[in-house]
Design an enzyme around this catalytic site. Structure first.
Site, PDB file in Angstrom:
ATOM      1  N   LYS A  15       0.822  -1.223   0.000  1.00 52.92           N
ATOM      2  CA  LYS A  15       0.000   0.000   0.000  1.00 52.92           C
ATOM      3  C   LYS A  15       0.846   1.259   0.000  1.00 52.92           C
ATOM      4  CE  LYS A  15      -3.803  -2.448   0.346  1.00 52.92           C
ATOM      5  NZ  LYS A  15      -4.840  -2.541  -0.687  1.00 52.92           N
ATOM      6  N   LYS A  71       0.490   5.250  -5.012  1.00 54.64           N
ATOM      7  CA  LYS A  71       1.366   4.159  -5.489  1.00 54.64           C
ATOM      8  C   LYS A  71       1.970   4.545  -6.847  1.00 54.64           C
ATOM      9  CE  LYS A  71      -1.768   0.908  -3.255  1.00 54.64           C
ATOM     10  NZ  LYS A  71      -3.193   1.197  -3.400  1.00 54.64           N
ATOM     11  N   GLU A 148      -6.669  -3.030 -10.074  1.00 51.77           N
ATOM     12  CA  GLU A 148      -7.799  -2.903 -11.002  1.00 51.77           C
ATOM     13  C   GLU A 148      -8.398  -1.511 -10.872  1.00 51.77           C
ATOM     14  OE1 GLU A 148      -9.971  -7.103 -12.003  1.00 51.77           O
ATOM     15  OE2 GLU A 148     -10.352  -6.276 -10.038  1.00 51.77           O
TER      16      GLU A 148
END
Ligand SMILES: Cc1cc2nc3c(=O)[nH]c(=O)nc-3n(C[C@H](O)[C@H](O)[C@H](O)COP(=O)(O)O)c2cc1C
Length: 200
Positions: A15, A71, A148
């Site tokens: 994360k 990210k 996703e």
């Protein structure tokens, strides 16, 4: 080298990345080769993998990455997994060069389906490459996040994809030492083995 079950227990959806740590060119080359070696039904390989390391381009993709934006900014590399979207090209470039038996399998079992069904079959192959890749990255000591949560149409636009469509992306790099999601801080959560694995 670590055994596979240990790798499976240690890898996790990262994360928070350490922005100061970049993946070496040598390991990037290995990651590319691992993707190229992914298995697929009849060896159809209906994919394209785009490695993004340029900080400006990563930041251009970040606003189209929902909760994954940080990210995009902090990970060393992003790999965008896309599937061929041009059936004619797929059949002439990928299928036509396969052995006779594979072509017959395609013509008899896949081609008669609707365009939607054929494209779903192709996408399955790309998802398989994802599983293969996450394990491969872990084997090189590289942290990763399958994502996703990206706006596929915007990714296609930013990357200039024409005959391919983005399905998802993977962030790659090295974890922030305090990442709350790592297994040492947050034990892995999975359904009990006797609820998902049956032996007859
Ligand atoms: C296809 C796929 C898409 C995912 N998309 C995201 C995502 O957009 N952002 C994220 O932080 N994690 C994402 N994940 C991570 C999953 O939530 C995670 O794999 C799952 O909770 C199991 O945890 P673990 O991978 O840490 O063992 C995705 C995982 C898969 C396989």
């Amino acid at each position: 080298m670590m055994d596979f079950k240990t790798l499976a227990g240690d890898r996790y959806a990262t994360k928070k990345y350490d922005p100061s740590k970049k993946i070496s060119n040598e390991l990037v080359a290995q990651l590319k080769e691992i993707l190229r070696l992914s298995p697929s039904s009849i060896n159809s390989q209906p994919w394209r993998f785009t490695f993004v390391s340029d900080q400006k381009l990563k930041e251009e993709l970040a606003p189209f990455s929902f909760h994954n934006a940080s990210k995009l900014k902090d990970a060393s590399h992003i790999v965008v997994f896309s599937v061929i979207d041009n059936l004619e090209k797929f059949e002439s470039e990928n299928i036509a060069s396969l052995p006779e038996g594979a072509i017959a399998y395609y013509n008899n079992n896949i081609k008669p389906g609707s365009e939607e069904q054929i494209k779903a079959w192709m996408a399955h192959q790309v998802y398989l490459a994802l599983g293969f890749f996450l394990s491969g990255a872990a084997s090189l000591g590289i942290d990763s996040t399958p994502m996703e949560g990206v706006n596929a149409a915007e990714y296609d636009r930013v990357l200039g994809l024409k005959d391919h469509k983005t399905l998802f992306a993977v962030a790659l790099g090295y974890r922030d030492p305090d990442d709350f999601n790592q297994p040492s801080l947050k034990p892995k959560s999975r359904i009990d083995i006797d609820k998902v694995i049956y032996s007859i």
